[in-house]
Design an enzyme around this catalytic site. Sequence first.
Site: not given
Ligand code: PA5
Length: 467
Positions: A293, A322, A436
Amino acid sequence: MKEYKSLVFDYNNMMKDFVGEKEGFSEKELKNNFDIAVNAHKTFEENRGLNMLGWTELPYNQKGIVKHIKTVAKRIRKADAFVVLGIGGSALGTNALFKSLCHLHHNELKKSKRKAPKLYVEDNIDPVRMKELLDVLDLDKTIFNVISKSGSTSETMSQFLIIYKMLKDLYGENAKDHIIATTDEKNGNLIKIAKEEDLETFFIPDGVGGRFSVISPVGLLPAAVLGIDINELLKGCIHMDKMCRKPNLKNPALIFGLLQYLSMQKGKNISVIMPYSDNLKLIADWYCQLWAESLGKKLDLKNNIVHTGQTPVGALGVTDQHSQIQLYTEGPFDKVITLIGVKNFKETVEIPHMFSEYPSVNFLSGNTLNDLITNERIATEYALTKNQRLNNSIVLEEINAHTIGQLLMFFMIQTAYVGAMLNIDTFNQPGVEEGKNATYALFGRKGYESKLEELKSAKQKSDKYII
Ligand code: PA5
């Protein structure tokens, strides 16, 4: 004073001397590119504690919070189960801490042995998972920790609605005693609900994105509930942070970052992370999110289309020897493989003397599983290197809160360095917005009418491609 051993980062097998001329790096190449590392380090240090680098200060600035977390955790420890409702960065860090620092079968242990509640980290909205979780919980003795930085993540908020309605129906006013919210102090819906409902609340500080939040209350509260020494964890982070203060060859996150960056330039599009320890298995999952990410981006900071990133893959030693190692040794030259070893495991298991008439079995006798897992790691490293595969290794002296703190900080700092080298925004995730928004539109959410129209007018699937 207690002496702490630093994790050891070994990059011999990234070098030409070991993996050969074609694949490896020369010292000259590292030296010639070292200004890339120096600049990334400068950007990092200049922005330390600012904007989305707020997490760099968490090991130092949470004294009061840690105290409060411990007080609340002490109360929760009497519960039978502690359930985290969260996803992505709000779940993976807790999973990593749980698996690495608790008994591998924590939930199956008797309460007198585990001395903490069972932990469930619910990071999916599979209806079967929700129903079957409820089958094993005694709600009377369960505390839920709803964690969402944005306070609006559909998955987490839908879980919260389901659970809170159930608790309200059962306990009325007292339902709030079963919920703790961890969220942003000022923004989002969860903080508003928490205030309205008078929920116990912990805050995720500014400048701490989800995937960098494991050392904030997001990960620290569940860790403290489990009895993990969170002071030691933070000390481990400080230990690593101090090792990374200078832009030199002794800064392990910087050298690893530069090597990963240069490998990406040479088309190594995959980063395999392979711990040789079941305890570290979910650290690999946490790393995968952090790396994917943070670095998988379409645009650089000047809005040029760059499509950067390196696909992270988690593997487990020796299990995946394996399964995946065949590909890593003989498949395409598109990977950097990071093996993580443990010098001293907390347990030693001896292999007994039996069946001396079968030498191919008996050679194991008198050794330990500890020797076997270590030798298999060394042997895999050798086999990868012999096949000119770029690989490096990280070795922890042992697994404890301090070394895990070091490891988490090492990966977070390294990710920030590589993001700076790539000149991208390491801390956003615009690529997840489209999905989203389309979900909101499919649910008819107000404000997403035009997105729904867009979805409806999208090209319809053709039957001829469906069998
Ligand atoms: O790293 C990130 O920002 C995302 O993976 C969030 O943690 C994830 O989308 C969850 O978001 P939130 O904590 O706002 O619910």
